[in-house]
Design a protein around this motif. Structure first.
Motif, PDB file in Angstrom:
ATOM      1  N   LEU A   5      40.213 -18.760  27.347  1.00 16.52           N
ATOM      2  CA  LEU A   5      41.063 -17.826  27.889  1.00 16.52           C
ATOM      3  C   LEU A   5      41.744 -16.431  27.666  1.00 16.52           C
ATOM      4  CD1 LEU A   5      43.493 -20.970  28.420  1.00 16.52           C
ATOM      5  CD2 LEU A   5      41.765 -20.106  30.454  1.00 16.52           C
ATOM      6  N   ASP A   6      42.045 -16.415  26.474  1.00 12.54           N
ATOM      7  CA  ASP A   6      42.064 -15.043  26.091  1.00 12.54           C
ATOM      8  C   ASP A   6      40.579 -13.599  26.069  1.00 12.54           C
ATOM      9  OD1 ASP A   6      44.450 -15.251  24.968  1.00 12.54           O
ATOM     10  OD2 ASP A   6      43.578 -16.011  23.176  1.00 12.54           O
ATOM     11  N   LEU A   7      39.786 -14.548  26.518  1.00 16.01           N
ATOM     12  CA  LEU A   7      38.624 -13.286  26.740  1.00 16.01           C
ATOM     13  C   LEU A   7      38.449 -13.568  28.550  1.00 16.01           C
ATOM     14  CD1 LEU A   7      35.496 -15.035  24.412  1.00 16.01           C
ATOM     15  CD2 LEU A   7      36.891 -12.473  24.037  1.00 16.01           C
ATOM     16  N   LEU A   8      38.697 -14.362  29.673  1.00 18.27           N
ATOM     17  CA  LEU A   8      38.908 -14.150  30.165  1.00 18.27           C
ATOM     18  C   LEU A   8      39.919 -13.225  30.756  1.00 18.27           C
ATOM     19  CD1 LEU A   8      38.650 -18.116  31.628  1.00 18.27           C
ATOM     20  CD2 LEU A   8      36.965 -16.051  32.018  1.00 18.27           C
ATOM     21  N   ARG A   9      40.894 -13.070  29.813  1.00 16.96           N
ATOM     22  CA  ARG A   9      42.084 -11.821  30.817  1.00 16.96           C
ATOM     23  C   ARG A   9      41.664 -10.472  29.657  1.00 16.96           C
ATOM     24  NH1 ARG A   9      45.969 -14.656  27.758  1.00 16.96           N
ATOM     25  NH2 ARG A   9      47.930 -12.596  28.009  1.00 16.96           N
ATOM     26  N   ARG A  58      35.972  -3.945  27.765  1.00 19.07           N
ATOM     27  CA  ARG A  58      34.304  -4.143  28.339  1.00 19.07           C
ATOM     28  C   ARG A  58      33.858  -5.640  28.713  1.00 19.07           C
ATOM     29  NH1 ARG A  58      33.647  -0.954  24.434  1.00 19.07           N
ATOM     30  NH2 ARG A  58      32.339  -2.297  22.794  1.00 19.07           N
ATOM     31  N   TYR A  59      34.332  -6.663  29.487  1.00 20.89           N
ATOM     32  CA  TYR A  59      34.171  -7.761  29.381  1.00 20.89           C
ATOM     33  C   TYR A  59      33.078  -7.532  29.931  1.00 20.89           C
ATOM     34  CZ  TYR A  59      34.250 -11.903  31.891  1.00 20.89           C
ATOM     35  OH  TYR A  59      33.999 -13.713  32.320  1.00 20.89           O
ATOM     36  N   ASP A  60      31.709  -8.254  29.583  1.00 21.17           N
ATOM     37  CA  ASP A  60      30.290  -8.495  30.234  1.00 21.17           C
ATOM     38  C   ASP A  60      29.966  -9.357  30.039  1.00 21.17           C
ATOM     39  OD1 ASP A  60      29.890  -8.562  27.454  1.00 21.17           O
ATOM     40  OD2 ASP A  60      29.925  -6.213  27.109  1.00 21.17           O
ATOM     41  N   GLY A  61      27.806  -9.493  30.078  1.00 17.36           N
ATOM     42  CA  GLY A  61      27.930 -10.676  29.466  1.00 17.36           C
ATOM     43  C   GLY A  61      27.459 -11.808  29.005  1.00 17.36           C
ATOM     44  N   ARG A  62      27.584 -10.209  27.171  1.00 13.88           N
ATOM     45  CA  ARG A  62      28.082 -11.623  25.981  1.00 13.88           C
ATOM     46  C   ARG A  62      29.516 -12.321  26.005  1.00 13.88           C
ATOM     47  NH1 ARG A  62      29.374  -7.007  21.510  1.00 13.88           N
ATOM     48  NH2 ARG A  62      30.360  -6.307  23.518  1.00 13.88           N
ATOM     49  N   HIS A  63      30.552 -11.853  26.926  1.00 15.57           N
ATOM     50  CA  HIS A  63      32.020 -12.467  26.785  1.00 15.57           C
ATOM     51  C   HIS A  63      31.833 -13.588  27.936  1.00 15.57           C
ATOM     52  CE1 HIS A  63      33.118  -8.420  25.617  1.00 15.57           C
ATOM     53  NE2 HIS A  63      34.154  -9.002  25.175  1.00 15.57           N
ATOM     54  N   ARG A  64      30.907 -13.522  28.764  1.00 15.73           N
ATOM     55  CA  ARG A  64      30.636 -14.919  29.915  1.00 15.73           C
ATOM     56  C   ARG A  64      29.835 -15.550  29.361  1.00 15.73           C
ATOM     57  NH1 ARG A  64      30.343  -9.825  33.654  1.00 15.73           N
ATOM     58  NH2 ARG A  64      28.189 -10.133  32.883  1.00 15.73           N
ATOM     59  N   SER A  65      28.907 -14.905  27.955  1.00 10.74           N
ATOM     60  CA  SER A  65      28.180 -16.634  27.516  1.00 10.74           C
ATOM     61  C   SER A  65      29.077 -16.841  26.812  1.00 10.74           C
ATOM     62  CB  SER A  65      27.324 -16.049  26.609  1.00 10.74           C
ATOM     63  OG  SER A  65      26.266 -15.143  27.260  1.00 10.74           O
ATOM     64  N   ALA A  66      29.919 -16.394  25.901  1.00  8.84           N
ATOM     65  CA  ALA A  66      31.186 -16.635  24.696  1.00  8.84           C
ATOM     66  C   ALA A  66      32.308 -17.716  25.777  1.00  8.84           C
ATOM     67  CB  ALA A  66      31.186 -15.328  24.365  1.00  8.84           C
ATOM     68  N   VAL A  67      32.394 -17.805  26.858  1.00 12.69           N
ATOM     69  CA  VAL A  67      33.210 -18.167  27.597  1.00 12.69           C
ATOM     70  C   VAL A  67      32.830 -19.157  27.702  1.00 12.69           C
ATOM     71  CG1 VAL A  67      34.831 -18.318  29.945  1.00 12.69           C
ATOM     72  CG2 VAL A  67      34.824 -16.658  27.939  1.00 12.69           C
ATOM     73  N   ALA A  81      41.625 -13.212  35.339  1.00 20.57           N
ATOM     74  CA  ALA A  81      40.927 -15.084  34.475  1.00 20.57           C
ATOM     75  C   ALA A  81      40.775 -15.846  35.674  1.00 20.57           C
ATOM     76  CB  ALA A  81      41.972 -15.446  33.820  1.00 20.57           C
ATOM     77  N   LEU A  82      41.384 -15.669  36.454  1.00 16.95           N
ATOM     78  CA  LEU A  82      41.333 -17.217  37.759  1.00 16.95           C
ATOM     79  C   LEU A  82      39.938 -16.546  38.419  1.00 16.95           C
ATOM     80  CD1 LEU A  82      44.857 -18.173  39.620  1.00 16.95           C
ATOM     81  CD2 LEU A  82      42.932 -19.551  37.992  1.00 16.95           C
ATOM     82  N   ASP A  83      39.891 -15.177  38.579  1.00 14.35           N
ATOM     83  CA  ASP A  83      38.747 -14.617  39.302  1.00 14.35           C
ATOM     84  C   ASP A  83      37.854 -14.907  38.580  1.00 14.35           C
ATOM     85  OD1 ASP A  83      40.537 -14.257  41.343  1.00 14.35           O
ATOM     86  OD2 ASP A  83      40.731 -11.745  41.129  1.00 14.35           O
ATOM     87  N   ARG A  84      37.078 -14.184  37.060  1.00 13.58           N
ATOM     88  CA  ARG A  84      36.726 -14.473  36.239  1.00 13.58           C
ATOM     89  C   ARG A  84      35.719 -15.909  35.675  1.00 13.58           C
ATOM     90  NH1 ARG A  84      38.142 -10.106  31.543  1.00 13.58           N
ATOM     91  NH2 ARG A  84      37.668  -8.598  33.321  1.00 13.58           N
TER      92      ARG A  84
END
Length: 191
Positions: free
Chosen positions: A132-136, A142-151, A181-184
């Protein structure tokens, strides 16, 4: 019987050059800024790997702070390497005196007891709270592909991770960056 090595080694055990040489030879494996014998690191399961990472963080953490965001993602095995600086927070209901240091960034956060986990003496946000923190994270972070993979990894660590994350976001009426966060979360493809 020969003496056994500790689970984690650092500069107090051997010179840094010797540690890196042993890592290059395959005798040691890097765990954060410390090193573990390859036979230990190669035989631990997911929980054991998280415990090794926690032990590597423990000497660097100020007392009373919580590991969060990318540092917590690394602790849980969802981020490739510990970020620098370490991302830490102070619980809003605690008072902790922290000396500023370039080794960490600290913010204040509202955390419920069920959003925290203790791993080998390291207090961290749970995988769900970490996701949730990463999504927000704000766009300038720089929310990027690494963040999406981690989430995705963090959400897959639990049953119905996406649904639990959406429910947690909807439960919090005044959560900053909730819509982002909801959109991501909706854009993630979990299989």
């Amino acid at each position: 019987m020969p003496p056994s090595l500790p689970f984690l080694l650092d500069r107090t055990d051997l010179h840094l050059a010797e540690l890196h040489a042993a890592r290059l030879d395959g005798d040691l494996v890097g765990v954060g800024d410390r090193f573990s014998p390859a036979d230990i690191a190669g035989t631990v399961d997911l929980r054991g790997a998280r415990e090794l990472r926690a032990l590597s963080l423990l000497p660097r953490l100020p007392v009373g702070l919580v590991v969060e965001r990318r540092t917590a993602a690394w602790l849980h095995g969802a981020w490739a390497a510990p970020p620098g600086p370490l991302e830490l927070c102070v619980r809003s209901d605690h008072r902790v005196r922290v000396v500023p240091d370039v080794a960490w960034s600290v913010r204040q956060a509202v955390l419920r007891p069920d959003e925290l986990i203790l791993v080998r003496g390291v207090l961290s946000t749970t995988p769900l709270r970490t996701a949730l923190d990463l999504l927000r994270l704000p766009p300038d972070d720089r929310y990027d592909g690494r963040h999406r993979s981690a989430v995705i990894t963090l959400l897959l660590m639990q049953t119905s991770g996406r649904e639990r994350a959406a429910a947690a976001l909807h439960r919090s009426p005044h959560l900053p960056h909730k819509q982002r966060a909801l959109d991501r979360l909706a854009a993630l493809s979990l299989r």
